[in-house]
Write a protein that holds these residues in place. Structure first.
Motif, PDB file in Angstrom:
ATOM      1  N   ALA A 344      -4.864   7.568 -15.144  1.00  0.00           N
ATOM      2  CA  ALA A 344      -3.956   8.273 -16.040  1.00  0.00           C
ATOM      3  C   ALA A 344      -2.705   8.757 -15.321  1.00  0.00           C
ATOM      4  O   ALA A 344      -1.676   8.985 -15.955  1.00  0.00           O
ATOM      5  N   ASP A 345      -2.791   8.931 -13.992  1.00  0.00           N
ATOM      6  CA  ASP A 345      -1.621   9.380 -13.219  1.00  0.00           C
ATOM      7  C   ASP A 345      -1.790   8.916 -11.786  1.00  0.00           C
ATOM      8  O   ASP A 345      -2.813   8.347 -11.400  1.00  0.00           O
ATOM      9  N   ALA A 346      -0.791   9.197 -10.987  1.00  0.00           N
ATOM     10  CA  ALA A 346      -0.782   8.717  -9.610  1.00  0.00           C
ATOM     11  C   ALA A 346      -1.835   9.393  -8.745  1.00  0.00           C
ATOM     12  O   ALA A 346      -2.190   8.869  -7.682  1.00  0.00           O
ATOM     13  N   ALA A 347      -2.346  10.540  -9.173  1.00  0.00           N
ATOM     14  CA  ALA A 347      -3.347  11.256  -8.382  1.00  0.00           C
ATOM     15  C   ALA A 347      -4.772  10.836  -8.717  1.00  0.00           C
ATOM     16  O   ALA A 347      -5.716  11.365  -8.129  1.00  0.00           O
ATOM     17  N   SER A 348      -4.929   9.911  -9.659  1.00  0.00           N
ATOM     18  CA  SER A 348      -6.260   9.519 -10.101  1.00  0.00           C
ATOM     19  C   SER A 348      -6.589   8.099  -9.680  1.00  0.00           C
ATOM     20  O   SER A 348      -5.694   7.282  -9.412  1.00  0.00           O
ATOM     21  N   ALA A 349      -7.871   7.818  -9.604  1.00  0.00           N
ATOM     22  CA  ALA A 349      -8.348   6.497  -9.205  1.00  0.00           C
ATOM     23  C   ALA A 349      -8.590   5.619 -10.436  1.00  0.00           C
ATOM     24  O   ALA A 349      -8.646   6.092 -11.576  1.00  0.00           O
TER      25      ALA A 349
END
Length: 500
Positions: A344-349
């Protein structure tokens, strides 16, 4: 039509007494063995009245709830055929023309799908269930609301086979039949019908079993043959009841299973079941999708959705990352059909989840960092709590997918059997109608009112709180039962007033 000179017994107790084989012919009858000193009838308490109360409850459950059960049985029967109907109606999208030797990369298949259907964003990609099936590229399109656009791609040629508007992976036909079974296409209000059916089904089944197994009908009834097989020598209402009860015994386990599993995703009973899962720590373990070094941890909860779920980013992820995530998941041992969901975002896998619903099921899930191909988190099906496993497997069995064609056949037989039991029940109601010339009636009378006043006090002391607790756990059952009692009391009062 000629009228008989003798009434057909109105319930099982009356028929038992007529045959001279009742359990307690005189127990607790007003004006019977117990008389007050003033000469007025005083009801005598007897455990036999518990059976009389069950007869009345079973009668009203059959007459008033059977229409809901019949609709659920017929719509459920139609739903069991959805895998074959999907193949027939959507074969061009679901199947490939020819099974190839080598599967094209997901990036190539995604590129073909996006070239044909550029609207929306990539939500997920589902690998083919079998060698003759297509790859599903799922697109999130705002105009479709909670539905998705699924593009079907030949995995061997990257040829786009077509698209369908799906609902959590279900085709339009399956979605239509699912809505018909769940809510008759009436939305949330219509879901009350299916919850009424599921809430009362087990009551009707359990009550019928107690009445049939507990009756005293001579030596034949005490044998397994007398319980499991209909009496073909019987005539009239006894023959109909024999078929009704014997068939119900054979169906009992399956009907109780369908009632329990159907309640788990109902509106009100399902909410209570969710509370039980929370209290018992019975929910599926959440997958940690936060990348190492991320500011805030993230958890993926799509496992809790009844039909699975698909994520989606605000912009398309790199198609090559789908191949990287799939390769990492395969290396971690995730075989069979899987769903690859971008972060969902750059911080998620990335999330890769097994979605094999056929026994033995596979529901392992992994979080993947595609920048280095590492597995950052994992949940295993073996680690799910027992209550969660039972719920998950029960839902798949209820939907007819757990054991493939065998599951479908069993559900179809149960639906047909339940339909027959309901028809026989209404036939008994008609056969028990008064047929004397001076008292014609279209249907039989209800079993005797007031049995609860003659039940022993210990049974009332234990039974009333138990019924109240059951009404809380299954609110629709509790409300409808209260409604039945109120109507029954009003009708009784009106009749007594007219008689006076």
């Amino acid at each position: 039509m000629s009228h008989r000179t003798e009434e057909i017994p109105q319930n099982e107790e009356e028929q038992d007494e007529q045959e001279g084989k009742a359990q307690d012919p005189a127990a607790g009858r007003p004006g019977g063995p117990a008389e007050a000193s003033s000469g007025r009838p005083r009801p005598a308490r007897s455990w036999a009245e518990v059976r009389h109360l069950l007869v009345r409850l079973h009668f009203y459950a059959g007459v008033l709830v059977a229409p809901f059960l019949l609709v659920a049985a017929l719509t459920g029967l139609a739903y069991t055929l959805t895998p074959q109907l999907d193949r027939l109606v959507y074969g061009d999208q679901l199947r490939v023309d020819r099974v190839g030797e080598e599967v094209r990369p997901l990036a190539e298949q995604i590129a073909a799908a996006r070239a044909a259907y550029p609207e929306g964003t990539l939500a997920s990609v589902i690998t083919p269930p079998g060698p003759e099936d297509t790859t599903r590229v799922v697109l999130a399109v705002p105009e479709l609301g909670e539905n998705q656009r699924t593009v079907f791609v030949d995995p061997y040629t990257a040829e786009v086979r077509g698209e369908l508007t799906t609902w959590f992976g279900s085709t339009p036909l399956t979605t239509w039949l699912d809505d018909l079974h769940r809510n008759l296409h009436l939305g949330e209000t219509g879901r009350l019908y299916s919850e009424v059916a599921a809430s009362w089904l087990w009551v009707a089944v359990a009550g019928g079993l107690v009445l049939w197994l507990g009756r005293a009908r001579g030596l034949r009834a005490k044998s397994a043959r007398g319980v499991l097989l209909p009496d073909r020598t019987a005539k009239g209402v006894r023959r109909t009841r024999s078929w009704h009860a014997a068939t119900g015994v054979w169906l009992a386990l399956g009907l109780l299973f369908l009632s329990a599993t159907g309640l788990t995703w109902s509106n009100y009973g399902g909410e209570r079941f969710g509370r039980l899962l929370d209290a018992a720590n019975g929910n599926a373990p959440a997958l940690d999708t936060a990348l190492p070094g991320a500011d805030a941890p993230a958890e993926d909860h799509s496992e809790h959705a009844g039909h699975g779920g698909s994520g989606g980013a605000s912009a398309d992820a790199d198609p090559a990352d789908f191949d990287a995530a799939l390769a990492a998941a395969r290396g971690a041992g995730l075989g069979g059909i899987v769903e690859v969901t971008p972060p969902a975002d750059a911080a998620s896998a990335w999330v890769v989840a097994q979605t094999d619903n056929t026994w033995p099921v596979h529901y392992d899930r992994v979080a993947v960092d595609t920048s280095n191909g590492e597995i950052t988190s994992r949940t295993r099906w073996a680690d799910h709590p027992a209550l969660n496993k039972l719920s998950k497997l029960g839902v798949q069995g209820h939907m007819g997918v757990l054991f493939g064609v065998v599951n479908q056949i069993l559900l179809a037989l149960i639906a047909l059997g339940l339909t027959a039991v309901i028809v026989w029940g209404y036939r008994m109601w008609w056969q028990r109608r008064p047929t004397r010339g001076d008292r014609p009636a279209p249907v039989g009378k209800a079993p005797e009112r007031g049995a609860w006043r003659r039940i022993p006090l210990p049974a009332l002391v234990l039974g009333i709180p138990a019924v109240a607790a059951l009404g809380w756990a299954l609110p629709v059952l509790g409300v409808t039962l209260a409604g039945f009692l109120v109507v029954d009391a009003v009708v009784g009062a009106v009749r007594r007033r007219r008689t006076a």
